[in-house]
Design an enzyme around this catalytic site. Structure first.
Site: not given
Ligand SMILES: [Zn+2]
Length: 289
Positions: A81-82, A185-186, A216-217, A237
């Site tokens: 991831d990232h 994100h977050g 960012g869900a 994600n």
């Molecule tokens: Zn992400």
């Protein structure tokens, strides 16, 4: 069984559903999420984020992730991831990961495209799938590129241009691309409003064998997530909300216990909570209601 992203995402998109991609920086997360996928008989993507490598290095958690994936009754993709640094990505590949997000959104569009273009043939030759991102997604209320503050009520400057996405996919031959459609994100300080038409436009513009990913869900209303899935998102994600939902439930458990709580009991309880939460999330992403 251990699989790459490609085999499970193509199937999901055809089915108008999406596969969850959840970070597993500890055993409770790992076991709870795989148990949930097995109970629902759905594929799942588990991933290790570069930012979590300081919590637990991939040399320690990676072999457990790969082993659990191989033994699972459902297809499991083990994904980076990232991943920003090639040294981190190589350590994950060495641990047996089957897929990589090579995130060079810190670079300009052209430099990013070149970096991903160079990486994809090497990854494909090694049997790995690749996801990329060329936009800069805010982190909460912060622009991760320049540190300025972001007004979450107007994310129009943080949206993916479908034509750029099409060009990036075409020229890099990447397997999946993260699309910005109004998420961060977050955490959100206001209710997010996803640009569903943009998903349709991206799906139409981007070549057929490249999947669209939503980051960012956490905190996005479920109905909006499902609309995005219906419009062409096949990988989601998800982490922040689920991770922060666990501690209050553990506090409840401790407070309601009549006797002293052993630490190992907390780990077992955490796994059960994570299984229930991720089961619910996966059902939303499956979009079957
Ligand atoms: Zn992400």
């Amino acid at each position: 069984m251990l699989v790459t992203m490609k085999e499970i995402l193509a199937e999901a998109e055809k089915d108008k559903s999406a596969i969850g991609c959840i970070n597993t920086p500890n055993m409770e997360m790992l076991r709870g999420i795989i148990a949930a996928a097995e109970e629902l008989n759905t594929p799942i993507i588990i991933d290790h984020a570069q930012v979590h490598d300081s919590l637990i290095p991939v040399e320690q958690i990676g072999p457990y992730m790969v082993e659990h994936a191989k033994k699972a009754k459902v297809p499991v993709c083990v994904h980076v991831d990232h991943g920003r640094d090639m040294s981190f990505i190589m350590r994950c590949i060495q641990a047996g990961f089957s897929s990589v997000m090579y995130d060079r959104s810190d670079l300009s569009f052209e430099e990013n495209l070149k970096a991903v273009q160079d990486f994809v043939p090497i990854a494909h030759a090694g049997g790995l799938t690749v996801e990329a991102e060329f936009d800069v997604m805010p982190s909460g209320e912060v622009d991760t590129h320049d540190g300025t503050s972001v007004d979450q009520t107007d994310l129009s400057a943080y949206m993916t241009d479908p034509q750029q996405a099409a060009r990036f996919a075409e020229e890099t031959n990447v397997d999946a691309i993260a699309c910005l459609i109004g998420t961060v994100h977050g955490f959100y300080n206001t209710e997010p409003k996803l640009d569903i038409q943009r998903v349709r436009d991206c799906r139409k513009a981007v070549k057929d064998d490249c999947r669209l990913v939503l980051h960012g869900a956490s905190g996005v209303p479920e109905s909006q997530v499902q609309q995005a899935v219906g419009a062409g998102i096949s990988k989601i994600n998800y982490y922040s909300y689920m991770s922060t939902a666990v501690p209050p439930k553990l506090v409840e458990f401790i407070n309601s216990s009549k006797e002293e709580v052993f630490y190992h009991e907390l780990a077992v309880k955490a796994e059960e909570i994570i299984k229930d939460l991720s089961k619910h999330t996966m059902q939303v992403f499956m979009n079957k209601n």
